[in-house]
Design an enzyme around this catalytic site. Sequence first.
Site, PDB file in Angstrom:
ATOM      1  CG  ASP A  92       6.670   4.383  -8.781  1.00  0.00           C
ATOM      2  OD1 ASP A  92       6.278   3.747  -7.797  1.00  0.00           O
ATOM      3  OD2 ASP A  92       7.015   3.848  -9.840  1.00  0.00           O
ATOM      4  CG  MET A 148       6.895   3.238   3.053  1.00  0.00           C
ATOM      5  SD  MET A 148       5.700   3.273   4.398  1.00  0.00           S
ATOM      6  CE  MET A 148       4.693   4.656   3.894  1.00  0.00           C
TER       7      MET A 148
END
Length: 508
Positions: free
Chosen positions: A294, A430
């Site tokens: 991540d 996003m």
Amino acid sequence: MKLAYWMYAGPAHIGTLRIASSFHNVHAIMHAPLGDDYFNVMRSMLERERNFTPVTTSVVDRNVLARGSQEKVIDNIVRKDQEESPDLIVLTPTCTSSILQEDLGNFVERAQMDTKGDVILADVNHYRYNELQAADRTLHQIVKFYLDKAKKKCELAIEKTENPSVNIIGISTLGFHAKHDCTELQKLMKDLGITVNIIIPDQASVHDLKNLTKAWFNLVPYRELGLSVAKYLDSEFDIPYVDITPIGVVETAKCIRKIQQIINTQGKDVNFEDYINKQTLYVSEAAWFSRSIDCQNLTGKRAVVFGDNTHAAAMTKILAREMGIHVVLAGTYCKYDAEWFREQVGDYCSEILISEDNGEIANTIARLEPAAIFGTQMERHVGKRLNIPCGVIASPIHIQNFPIGYKPFVGYEGTNQITDLIYNSFTLGMEDHLLEIFGGHDTKEMITKGISNNSDLAWNKEAQVELNKIPGFVRGKVKRNTEKFARERNCSEITLELMYAAKEAVGT
């Protein structure tokens, strides 16, 4: 004089009132016109305070202007002394009292003759100091006043505590996550086997200030508040201080090692390396997260940081050093301490901005087009206009950044909170893109003004329709590039043909 529609740091009397209202059984009297007494409401609302804020406004009205204010101010001081029985009354000057050139020092001397508690005049100059500087000076003034008083009465504590102990200096009302940070610092000291001697000014009694000299060292978590007190205690009473803010894995470890060094020089042998390693590996998730897939997806992304010195410097170091994020700009509004800030962030960012002009920082953000912003509530507003996510890391802040839940920024639990803030700030872009794709947003007409209010460009109807067809996560960038293209060619209106020409020229 400059008219400001946004101030990063308030006027000097706000800083004085923050300190006075943080102490236990201390009352503040503010000599000002109606309208300057918003501090009471602001503190009650933001801190969700159940008790009345211990601040009284001695109102400057037309009668005061005609006859003078000495009698009114003295009457207010004496009345509050009788009603509240405070240990200390702090009379704070304001811009109004400074303009009127009133001798508030004389008022204090006159009032002191008829009061049981102490009365002092806050030594702040409204033309030279802002909220943060005034808070630091007022705290220093109160501490010095009571230590001098204890010296004269031979009540000053001479001997140190048997075991290592610390004074935590700079926890005050309206501080950014200050109460949560205070709790986390107390937990940290307990883990290290260090007794917390006094925390000032947060709920401390002025009568306890004479015991400040019992501590082995002082800890100043925020550079803006408490540093002058720590330096005073160091020079006058030889009490060393630690001013390394324990925000982030690296800086928290540096702070603990500095504490270890101070304790060892005073005759007690301690070693905190095992504690640092265990906390880094098993309590803080930040070290693990920085190596995860991540965080690797964030590597190289561009970020802007802006805030007070303490939090802006700390966040810049965390982003660049611990998470591999490219800080394209680090900035602060603490112009009076600019040299320290430059020294701290110089190696971790591409640009440095020292400014109190929110328009300047807004236009700089628009120019740099970062993937995320970490700043104050004002930068959050800027981010919304530019469609750039923003994590709030410093005052000034909205009520949502006075969380009821436990969210410290310091210590090892603080590293987890900051990691969540950073990750969620970047992923919101996003998330917005996915909502756009799956129809989660209502179509809104695009604001066509630039980030500054002096934009001279207009979008015709066809260009606006075309702009609104572009996905939200890149719409702002397309808009800015098109406007830049138009300005370079001295065009006052953006048409559909101009949009296509800009697209070909800049590749958007």
